[in-house]
Write a protein that holds these residues in place. Structure first.
Motif, PDB file in Angstrom:
ATOM      1  N   ARG A 316       0.944  -1.073  -0.054  1.00 52.79           N
ATOM      2  CA  ARG A 316      -0.057   0.053   0.018  1.00 52.79           C
ATOM      3  C   ARG A 316       1.092   1.401  -0.073  1.00 52.79           C
ATOM      4  O   ARG A 316       1.851   1.335   1.020  1.00 52.79           O
ATOM      5  N   PHE A 317       0.553   1.935  -1.042  1.00 51.00           N
ATOM      6  CA  PHE A 317       1.269   3.411  -1.120  1.00 51.00           C
ATOM      7  C   PHE A 317       0.552   4.497  -0.928  1.00 51.00           C
ATOM      8  O   PHE A 317      -0.620   4.461  -1.364  1.00 51.00           O
ATOM      9  N   LYS A 318       0.800   5.561  -0.444  1.00 48.24           N
ATOM     10  CA  LYS A 318       0.268   6.812  -0.242  1.00 48.24           C
ATOM     11  C   LYS A 318       1.162   8.015  -1.118  1.00 48.24           C
ATOM     12  O   LYS A 318       2.342   8.176  -1.181  1.00 48.24           O
ATOM     13  N   LEU A 319       0.254   8.946  -1.862  1.00 40.76           N
ATOM     14  CA  LEU A 319       0.918   9.735  -2.703  1.00 40.76           C
ATOM     15  C   LEU A 319       0.192  11.172  -2.182  1.00 40.76           C
ATOM     16  O   LEU A 319      -0.960  11.417  -2.175  1.00 40.76           O
ATOM     17  N   ARG A 320       1.126  12.387  -1.929  1.00 38.80           N
ATOM     18  CA  ARG A 320       0.506  13.498  -1.749  1.00 38.80           C
ATOM     19  C   ARG A 320       0.603  14.251  -2.759  1.00 38.80           C
ATOM     20  O   ARG A 320       1.548  14.544  -3.449  1.00 38.80           O
ATOM     21  N   VAL A 321      -0.432  14.675  -3.319  1.00 30.19           N
ATOM     22  CA  VAL A 321      -0.609  15.577  -4.451  1.00 30.19           C
ATOM     23  C   VAL A 321      -1.006  16.930  -4.062  1.00 30.19           C
ATOM     24  O   VAL A 321      -2.181  17.250  -3.493  1.00 30.19           O
ATOM     25  N   VAL A 322      -0.371  18.067  -4.586  1.00 30.01           N
ATOM     26  CA  VAL A 322      -0.650  19.381  -4.360  1.00 30.01           C
ATOM     27  C   VAL A 322      -1.100  20.188  -5.688  1.00 30.01           C
ATOM     28  O   VAL A 322      -1.465  21.272  -5.449  1.00 30.01           O
ATOM     29  N   ALA A 323      -1.011  19.486  -6.893  1.00 26.48           N
ATOM     30  CA  ALA A 323      -1.509  20.397  -7.864  1.00 26.48           C
ATOM     31  C   ALA A 323      -2.319  19.541  -8.983  1.00 26.48           C
ATOM     32  O   ALA A 323      -2.227  18.496  -8.908  1.00 26.48           O
ATOM     33  N   PRO A 324      -3.098  20.342  -9.418  1.00 26.82           N
ATOM     34  CA  PRO A 324      -4.376  19.408 -10.391  1.00 26.82           C
ATOM     35  C   PRO A 324      -3.606  18.914 -11.493  1.00 26.82           C
ATOM     36  O   PRO A 324      -4.255  18.087 -12.029  1.00 26.82           O
ATOM     37  N   GLU A 325      -2.653  19.421 -11.985  1.00 20.19           N
ATOM     38  CA  GLU A 325      -2.106  18.797 -13.385  1.00 20.19           C
ATOM     39  C   GLU A 325      -1.315  17.627 -13.046  1.00 20.19           C
ATOM     40  O   GLU A 325      -0.998  16.747 -14.035  1.00 20.19           O
TER      41      GLU A 325
END
Length: 386
Positions: A316-325
């Motif tokens: 299981r991995f988590k990703l932190r996404v801060v931009a819509p692109e």
């Protein structure tokens, strides 16, 4: 001297073998075991040979030599250092190109310096510098010709007629590519070993370090089957003297050293495919000893693509996404990884104080390799195992 001045002693020892990669690899391992920091080559800090450098916390460290990078040459690196000492640290790659002598450098040397990380302080994207080696040399030649014509400013800098350096736009190297390029330029993994990213995953498989093979207290016995993992360093095939049967010798390395694996019969074709793919390998090996031989001989029982094995494990991995692109690129990457049991979750900001977690599915071929690729996507700031 080694007991009282260990950093100076080891730097001097490495300087004596600056052209012998195999010996430098052994020295680097010893330096690490002694707790001495070994700093990466740096075009603004390194000298042609190994030197001792004081860190901000007061500790002493050894700075890697520019001339120890394969294929760059000691005289050329002495000339680079002389240019730096004459005009001060290089402010940019353009400044570097303006000040070095193109008669003493060539494209291949620039590529090797870039692959080893020597330009990281000026441009951290090694792939761009590597791809731009020709442009750097072209600007260096133009600058040298301008100097010969006397076209320089009062401050010794080339006139504005000279074009600025433009590096090509290329995809950055993945972490694995970066380490492979570094290993090829230095001769061994200097900054870190590729298996370092797999530490948690290897613990799940109960994989042992190659260090146990030389540990008399490890409790190993003949006929025992152990699990190891490694990066492929080399492979060749031979024929047995008596039977004439073909067998393979697979050379692997992990974070603690290297080891050889004998490959017979049905595992031969598997080994060939894995070598062709050039992927990390999960190994089940049987321990053997020849009469009177203290070293273990490893015979392959099974060979598996490590990333494929992890994809079936269900990480299981988590990703932190801060931009819509990031959404479109993320969708493309994950569309090619839908053949496993792993879980991907995305963490997105809701406001200044809150985040939301969205599960994208439970069918992904999740591995440290995929995690590294996702971490490179624009708008993704962190990837970690949950």
């Amino acid at each position: 001297m080694k007991a009282h001045f260990p950093e100076e002693f080891m730097a001097a020892s490495m300087a004596l073998d600056v052209a012998h990669t195999d010996k430098l690899a052994a020295f680097a391992k010893e330096v690490k075991a002694m707790g001495i920091p070994l700093l990466a080559p740096d075009i603004n800090r390194s000298h042609a040979n190994f030197t001792v450098e004081r860190l901000e916390d007061g500790r002493l460290a050894i700075r890697y030599a520019l001339a120890a990078i394969k294929g760059v040459g000691e005289k050329a690196m002495e000339a680079v250092v002389a240019a730096r000492e004459k005009g001060g640290p290089f402010r940019s790659l353009s400044d570097f190109a303006h000040r070095v002598d193109p008669q003493l450098l060539n494209r291949r040397q620039i590529e090797q310096l870039a692959a080893a990380g020597a330009f990281d302080s000026l441009e951290p994207d090694r792939a761009r510098v590597h791809a731009g080696a020709e442009a750097i040399m072209r600007l260096a030649q133009e600058s040298a010709e301008a100097r010969a014509r006397g076209q320089s400013s009062l401050f010794g800098e080339e006139a504005g007629a000279l074009a600025a350096l433009r590096l090509p736009q290329v995809d950055p190297w993945s972490k694995r590519e970066r380490l492979q390029q570094e290993q090829a330029a230095v001769g061994f993994y200097l900054s870190e070993h590729p298996l370092g990213a797999y530490a948690q995953a290897l613990a799940r498989f109960r994989v042992r370090s190659s260090a146990v093979l030389a540990d008399p207290d490890a409790g190993l016995v003949e006929g025992q089957v152990i699990k190891l993992a490694g990066i492929i360093e080399g492979y060749n095939e031979r024929r047995a003297r008596q039977s004439g049967d073909r067998f393979g010798v697979l050379r692997l390395s992990d974070t603690d050293g290297g080891f050889e694996l004998l490959v017979f019969r049905e595992q031969l074709e598997v080994a060939r495919l894995l070598v062709e793919k050039n992927v990390p390998i999960l190994v089940e090996a049987e321990l053997r000893r020849r009469n009177g031989d203290d070293e273990w001989r490893l015979q392959a029982r099974s060979l598996t693509d490590l990333d494929d094995a992890l994809a079936r494990l269900g990480m299981r991995f988590k990703l932190r996404v801060v931009a819509p692109e990031a959404a479109e690129a993320l969708a493309r990457s994950l569309a090619q990884a839908r053949d496993g049991r792993g879980v991907i979750e995305v963490v997105v900001p809701v406001d200044a104080e809150h985040e939301a977690v969205v599960e994208l599915g439970r069918q992904f071929a999740v591995s440290p390799l995929l995690a590294g690729e996702l971490a490179r996507l624009p708008g993704v700031t962190a990837v970690w195992e949950a």
